[in-house]
Design a protein around this motif. Sequence first.
Motif, PDB file in Angstrom:
ATOM      1  N   GLY A  83       0.822  -1.211   0.000  1.00  0.00           N
ATOM      2  CA  GLY A  83       0.000   0.000   0.000  1.00  0.00           C
ATOM      3  C   GLY A  83       0.854   1.258   0.000  1.00  0.00           C
ATOM      4  O   GLY A  83       0.538   2.238  -0.683  1.00  0.00           O
ATOM      5  N   GLY A  84       1.936   1.261   0.768  1.00  0.00           N
ATOM      6  CA  GLY A  84       2.838   2.416   0.795  1.00  0.00           C
ATOM      7  C   GLY A  84       3.490   2.651  -0.554  1.00  0.00           C
ATOM      8  O   GLY A  84       3.569   3.800  -1.030  1.00  0.00           O
ATOM      9  N   PHE A  85       3.954   1.586  -1.188  1.00  0.00           N
ATOM     10  CA  PHE A  85       4.544   1.739  -2.523  1.00  0.00           C
ATOM     11  C   PHE A  85       3.501   2.215  -3.529  1.00  0.00           C
ATOM     12  O   PHE A  85       3.788   3.039  -4.396  1.00  0.00           O
ATOM     13  N   PHE A  89       4.035   5.637  -5.568  1.00  0.00           N
ATOM     14  CA  PHE A  89       4.073   5.686  -7.032  1.00  0.00           C
ATOM     15  C   PHE A  89       2.887   6.464  -7.594  1.00  0.00           C
ATOM     16  O   PHE A  89       3.008   7.108  -8.648  1.00  0.00           O
ATOM     17  N   GLY A  90       1.753   6.440  -6.907  1.00  0.00           N
ATOM     18  CA  GLY A  90       0.611   7.254  -7.333  1.00  0.00           C
ATOM     19  C   GLY A  90       0.933   8.736  -7.231  1.00  0.00           C
ATOM     20  O   GLY A  90       0.638   9.510  -8.159  1.00  0.00           O
ATOM     21  N   PHE A  96       4.419  13.737 -11.943  1.00  0.00           N
ATOM     22  CA  PHE A  96       5.045  13.659 -13.261  1.00  0.00           C
ATOM     23  C   PHE A  96       4.102  14.168 -14.351  1.00  0.00           C
ATOM     24  O   PHE A  96       4.503  14.928 -15.233  1.00  0.00           O
ATOM     25  N   TYR A  97       2.827  13.791 -14.292  1.00  0.00           N
ATOM     26  CA  TYR A  97       1.891  14.220 -15.338  1.00  0.00           C
ATOM     27  C   TYR A  97       1.412  15.640 -15.140  1.00  0.00           C
ATOM     28  O   TYR A  97       0.999  16.290 -16.084  1.00  0.00           O
TER      29      TYR A  97
END
Length: 100
Positions: A83-85, A89-90, A96-97
Amino acid sequence: MSLDDLNREQKRQLRKMGALDEEGRATRAPRQQKKNQERVGVLQYLREVREEMRKVAWPKRPEVTRYSIVVVITVVFLTALVGGFDYLFGQLSEWFYRAS
């Protein structure tokens, strides 16, 4: 692989297993016949299952409790890690976008 590629020891082993005849030619092993085992009835089957289950070394209650706690802690830890990863990454993909 041909028989010419085998050394003497390999040919000797194959002859011993019955895969080669005395002249060194390959022989086909006879097919194994299925044994015709008669089916047993439901009651016989259940009796045999009960007999086998008596042979099982069942764990004692403290051992089951200890293993259960270890499993629950491991599941919670790995769930939190994934969940942390996922969150990390979310957030990274949103940044990034948004930056483009």
